[in-house]
Design a protein around this motif. Structure first.
Motif, short mmCIF file in Angstrom:
data_model
loop_
_atom_site.label_atom_id
_atom_site.label_comp_id
_atom_site.label_asym_id
_atom_site.label_seq_id
_atom_site.Cartn_x
_atom_site.Cartn_y
_atom_site.Cartn_z
N ALA A 35 0.70 -1.18 -0.03
CA ALA A 35 -0.16 0.05 0.07
C ALA A 35 0.96 1.24 -0.04
O ALA A 35 0.64 2.22 -0.75
CB ALA A 35 -0.78 0.06 1.19
N ALA A 40 0.04 5.15 -0.97
CA ALA A 40 -1.16 5.34 0.00
C ALA A 40 -0.42 5.64 1.37
O ALA A 40 0.98 5.26 1.49
CB ALA A 40 -1.81 4.29 0.26
N LEU A 247 -7.39 -0.63 -1.92
CA LEU A 247 -6.46 0.32 -2.22
C LEU A 247 -5.66 0.02 -3.24
O LEU A 247 -5.16 0.72 -4.00
CB LEU A 247 -5.37 0.37 -0.72
CG LEU A 247 -5.75 1.40 0.20
CD1 LEU A 247 -4.95 1.28 1.35
CD2 LEU A 247 -5.79 2.81 -0.27
#
Length: 249
Positions: A35, A40, A247
């Motif tokens: 991620a 992110a 995500l």
């Protein structure tokens, strides 16, 4: 909303990211790394005090903001405090009195320390501390409900829990959601770009405020009812599953 619009993953720790043995599974660790590699921000939003968070931050090598003690502290990054909300000392004394009266387990976070039933401080020392959160724990449902009723009547505390047999108290208006709003301000994001994951009542505020609110499979029923999505349990790497589904897409 397309998956690309989620930029921040806010994770509760106990009952969410951590297994019952208080470990981060290899599956969750790998997914968090992916991620972050995908751009992110992954962060903790926890009822724990910072002293009980940092070993996990180091394990994951996170440099992201941290919301601790249910929002009473917000950290820009590990070691960099953004803001701190103190719990009124008079209220703390009254809560301590209730805990003693009902003979419950209790604990309280102050800046840099945590006290409990087995390790409390003398009456005059209470004023010298900056208090952040107070907690009660009892398996006696009548006591718990009586304490809750009394606390509600004061109308000056945020009342949540991190387990069905406890109560956690923060200053009124202070929650994991208020903490995350501060973090969004720092990062130039909106709450719509946040995925928040949790299992207890202290997670409800952020689960409701986030673009995607996720309840764990092991979450309290009330939390599941208020979430957008219910995933698998903390023992089944629910965090990794949500990262892959929402995500990384």
């Amino acid at each position: 909303m397309s998956h690309k619009q989620y930029k921040l993953l806010a994770l509760d720790m106990d009952g969410t990211l951590l297994t019952e043995d208080k470990l981060i599974s290899q599956e969750n660790k790998a997914a968090i790394r992916e991620a972050e590699d995908a751009g992110a921000t992954v962060m903790f939003s926890t009822g724990r005090g910072i002293q009980n968070v940092l070993t996990y931050v180091e394990e994951l090598q996170l440099k992201s903001p941290i919301v601790t003690v249910n929002g009473s502290e917000v950290w820009k990054a590990p070691g960099e405090l953004l803001l701190r909300h103190r719990l009124d000392t008079g209220l703390l004394r009254r809560m301590h009195g209730l805990a003693v009266y009902y003979d419950t387990w209790f604990w309280a976070y102050s800046v840099g320390d945590v006290y409990n039933k087995e390790r409390w401080i003398s009456e005059p020392e209470i004023d010298g501390k900056e208090w952040l959160k107070f907690g009660f724990y009892t398996e006696n449902e009548e006591s718990l409900s009586a304490i809750r009723k009394e606390l509600e009547s004061w109308e000056s505390l945020e009342i949540t829990n991190s387990h069905p047999a406890n109560l956690e108290l923060n200053p009124k208006g202070i929650s994991k959601a208020s903490g995350l709003e501060q973090v969004c301000g720092l990062l130039g994001l909106t709450m719509a770009q946040v995925i928040a994951m949790g299992d207890s009542l202290n997670d409800v505020s952020m689960i409701r405020a986030a673009g995607l609110g996720v309840a764990m499979g092991n979450a309290q029923d009330e939390v599941k009812q208020l979430a957008d999505v219910v995933t698998v349990s903390n023992e089944e790497h629910g965090v990794a599953r949500i990262i892959r589904e929402y995500l990384l897409g």
